[in-house]
Design a protein around this motif. Structure first.
Motif, PDB file in Angstrom:
ATOM      1  N   ALA A 228       0.846  -1.203   0.000  1.00 42.55           N
ATOM      2  CA  ALA A 228       0.000   0.000   0.000  1.00 42.55           C
ATOM      3  C   ALA A 228       0.876   1.245   0.000  1.00 42.55           C
ATOM      4  CB  ALA A 228      -0.931  -0.005   1.203  1.00 42.55           C
ATOM      5  N   ASP A 229       1.237   1.682  -1.183  1.00 40.28           N
ATOM      6  CA  ASP A 229       2.115   2.849  -1.327  1.00 40.28           C
ATOM      7  C   ASP A 229       1.362   4.144  -1.578  1.00 40.28           C
ATOM      8  OD1 ASP A 229       4.538   1.546  -0.986  1.00 40.28           O
ATOM      9  OD2 ASP A 229       4.772   1.082  -3.107  1.00 40.28           O
ATOM     10  N   ASP A 230       0.043   4.053  -1.832  1.00 38.30           N
ATOM     11  CA  ASP A 230      -0.673   5.269  -2.234  1.00 38.30           C
ATOM     12  C   ASP A 230      -2.099   5.265  -1.705  1.00 38.30           C
ATOM     13  OD1 ASP A 230      -2.062   3.495  -3.906  1.00 38.30           O
ATOM     14  OD2 ASP A 230      -0.856   3.997  -5.669  1.00 38.30           O
ATOM     15  N   LEU A 231      -2.736   6.422  -1.793  1.00 34.99           N
ATOM     16  CA  LEU A 231      -4.089   6.582  -1.265  1.00 34.99           C
ATOM     17  C   LEU A 231      -5.120   5.715  -1.988  1.00 34.99           C
ATOM     18  CD1 LEU A 231      -6.067   7.958   0.650  1.00 34.99           C
ATOM     19  CD2 LEU A 231      -6.179   9.886  -0.952  1.00 34.99           C
ATOM     20  N   PRO A 232      -5.101   5.596  -3.329  1.00 38.78           N
ATOM     21  CA  PRO A 232      -6.096   4.728  -3.962  1.00 38.78           C
ATOM     22  C   PRO A 232      -6.063   3.295  -3.435  1.00 38.78           C
ATOM     23  CG  PRO A 232      -5.057   6.121  -5.611  1.00 38.78           C
ATOM     24  CD  PRO A 232      -4.287   6.327  -4.332  1.00 38.78           C
ATOM     25  N   THR A 233      -4.873   2.753  -3.194  1.00 39.38           N
ATOM     26  CA  THR A 233      -4.770   1.392  -2.660  1.00 39.38           C
ATOM     27  C   THR A 233      -5.356   1.329  -1.257  1.00 39.38           C
ATOM     28  OG1 THR A 233      -2.802   0.952  -3.981  1.00 39.38           O
ATOM     29  CG2 THR A 233      -3.177  -0.482  -2.091  1.00 39.38           C
ATOM     30  N   LEU A 234      -5.090   2.345  -0.453  1.00 47.28           N
ATOM     31  CA  LEU A 234      -5.620   2.368   0.913  1.00 47.28           C
ATOM     32  C   LEU A 234      -7.146   2.431   0.906  1.00 47.28           C
ATOM     33  CD1 LEU A 234      -4.458   2.372   3.782  1.00 47.28           C
ATOM     34  CD2 LEU A 234      -4.481   4.866   3.709  1.00 47.28           C
ATOM     35  N   VAL A 235      -7.716   3.247   0.032  1.00 43.85           N
ATOM     36  CA  VAL A 235      -9.186   3.342  -0.060  1.00 43.85           C
ATOM     37  C   VAL A 235      -9.769   2.023  -0.567  1.00 43.85           C
ATOM     38  CG1 VAL A 235     -11.098   4.501  -1.240  1.00 43.85           C
ATOM     39  CG2 VAL A 235      -9.181   5.841  -0.350  1.00 43.85           C
ATOM     40  N   TRP A 236      -9.120   1.418  -1.542  1.00 43.18           N
ATOM     41  CA  TRP A 236      -9.567   0.115  -2.055  1.00 43.18           C
ATOM     42  C   TRP A 236      -9.586  -0.934  -0.936  1.00 43.18           C
ATOM     43  CZ3 TRP A 236      -6.006  -4.126  -2.889  1.00 43.18           C
ATOM     44  CH2 TRP A 236      -6.599  -5.254  -3.478  1.00 43.18           C
ATOM     45  N   LEU A 237      -8.552  -0.958  -0.116  1.00 45.84           N
ATOM     46  CA  LEU A 237      -8.496  -1.916   0.995  1.00 45.84           C
ATOM     47  C   LEU A 237      -9.588  -1.621   2.025  1.00 45.84           C
ATOM     48  CD1 LEU A 237      -4.632  -2.072   1.496  1.00 45.84           C
ATOM     49  CD2 LEU A 237      -6.083  -3.937   0.670  1.00 45.84           C
ATOM     50  N   ALA A 238      -9.791  -0.351   2.338  1.00 48.91           N
ATOM     51  CA  ALA A 238     -10.834   0.001   3.303  1.00 48.91           C
ATOM     52  C   ALA A 238     -12.209  -0.414   2.798  1.00 48.91           C
ATOM     53  CB  ALA A 238     -10.795   1.499   3.585  1.00 48.91           C
ATOM     54  N   ASN A 239     -12.433  -0.299   1.497  1.00 48.20           N
ATOM     55  CA  ASN A 239     -13.715  -0.710   0.921  1.00 48.20           C
ATOM     56  C   ASN A 239     -13.915  -2.224   1.017  1.00 48.20           C
ATOM     57  OD1 ASN A 239     -16.178   0.010  -0.631  1.00 48.20           O
ATOM     58  ND2 ASN A 239     -15.237  -1.309  -2.185  1.00 48.20           N
ATOM     59  N   LEU A 240     -12.808  -2.978   1.112  1.00 48.73           N
ATOM     60  CA  LEU A 240     -12.884  -4.427   1.305  1.00 48.73           C
ATOM     61  C   LEU A 240     -13.038  -4.796   2.777  1.00 48.73           C
ATOM     62  CD1 LEU A 240     -10.086  -5.637  -1.166  1.00 48.73           C
ATOM     63  CD2 LEU A 240     -12.567  -5.680  -1.524  1.00 48.73           C
ATOM     64  N   ALA A 241     -13.236  -3.797   3.624  1.00 53.06           N
ATOM     65  CA  ALA A 241     -13.337  -3.999   5.079  1.00 53.06           C
ATOM     66  C   ALA A 241     -12.062  -4.599   5.652  1.00 53.06           C
ATOM     67  CB  ALA A 241     -14.554  -4.851   5.440  1.00 53.06           C
ATOM     68  N   ALA A 242     -10.923  -4.205   5.068  1.00 53.16           N
ATOM     69  CA  ALA A 242      -9.620  -4.571   5.633  1.00 53.16           C
ATOM     70  C   ALA A 242      -9.342  -3.597   6.768  1.00 53.16           C
ATOM     71  CB  ALA A 242      -8.539  -4.511   4.562  1.00 53.16           C
TER      72      ALA A 242
END
Length: 304
Positions: free
Chosen positions: A104-118
């Motif tokens: 997770a190097d960037d904000l889009p990846t972090l938002v994608w993970l949060a949307n997966l309930a990670a």
């Protein structure tokens, strides 16, 4: 597109978010939308601690009361723009020789993970392809010991490490314990780092036998704080700073000042209740990243 799904753009990446009203922390009424909002707002201080590190996630698709699963491998529907790294997987429970980890190097990846309930994000003490650049000392209390006793042991540990020229930076685990994070040179193997942490833990156990235990056996832990030196094993991970935790409230692994640790040792906050996501956002706005020194490197650890 279903009404509970909609597309957003995050730093030029297209994502589809879903079920934002779904409550992931039932006792607190904290929704998935609020989880995504928290990770978006905390990203400036969180992402530097995730950068270049293979990420293990703990996902709670049905909320913190609805079961969870560890996820190391990138899921099948991972967007092509998400960075992944293929690494050996010794002792994989699924018999894999390698795993495609998400980084997770960037904000889009972090938002994608949060949307997966990670909800929970865990990292190793090393960056991809490198030796550990951080030593972690995990302080795990055995009931009736609790976070107050961890704070007391943290102060002892801080002073002992300082005698070797090693700086320690405290954070709560977001659950019952805490960690001390120590920036190191990144020139020694995980075995060397573990050996040093073990030696210090054993030394402190001898000096403070009523407070501290260095052995993993659970029957030795009641009323004491276990100094888990094995967190520095190459195969282990530690909850990242600013990660949410799966508790009744949206608690966070929260960086602390040493003044706060001293207060905790005296029975004041933070040992009385965890810091929550809204509180941590306010803390960062006021204090910045208390763990920023971890990003600047540190000394080699002394040999035996």
């Amino acid at each position: 597109m279903p009404a509970d799904r909609f597309k957003v753009e995050v730093e030029g990446r297209s994502l589809e978010l879903s079920n934002l009203d779904k409550v992931l922390y039932p006792k607190a009424g904290f929704t998935k939308g609020e989880v995504i909002d928290y990770y978006t707002r905390i990203a400036p201080v969180l992402l530097p601690h995730l950068q270049d590190r293979a990420l293990t996630r703990i996902r709670y698709p049905n909320g913190v009361d609805g079961g969870s699963f560890f996820e190391k491998n990138a899921p099948a529907a991972t967007p092509e723009w998400v960075r992944t790294v293929n690494l050996p997987a010794p002792g994989s429970s699924k018999g894999r020789e390698t795993i495609d980890y998400v980084v997770a190097d960037d904000l889009p990846t972090l938002v994608w993970l949060a949307n997966l309930a990670a909800l929970e994000l865990h990292t190793p003490q090393w960056k991809v392809g490198e030796h550990p650049d951080m030593m972690v000392v995990d302080l795990d209390p055995g009931a009736p010991a609790a976070l107050r006793q961890c704070c007391q042991v943290a102060l002892v540990m801080r002073d002992r490490l300082a005698a070797d020229g090693v700086a320690a930076y405290p954070k709560t685990s977001g659950k019952k314990g805490m960690q001390l994070c120590c920036p190191i040179a990144g020139t020694q193997s995980s075995d060397d780092v573990s050996a040093y942490a073990r030696r210090i833990a054993q030394e402190l156990e001898k000096e403070h036998a009523k407070q501290i235990v260095s052995k993993m056996a659970k029957n030795l832990r009641p009323g004491k704080v276990f100094i888990d030196w094995s967190q520095n094993n190459a195969a282990k991970t530690t909850v990242a700073p600013y990660s949410l935790r799966a508790q009744d409230v949206p608690s966070v692994s929260t960086p602390l000042t040493w003044d706060e640790v001293e207060a905790g040792a005296a029975g004041k906050r933070p040992s009385t209740r965890p810091y929550t996501a809204p509180e941590v956002l306010k803390r960062v706005e006021k204090q910045g990243d208390l763990l920023a020194p971890l990003l600047d490197g540190g000394p080699e650890l002394p040999g035996s």
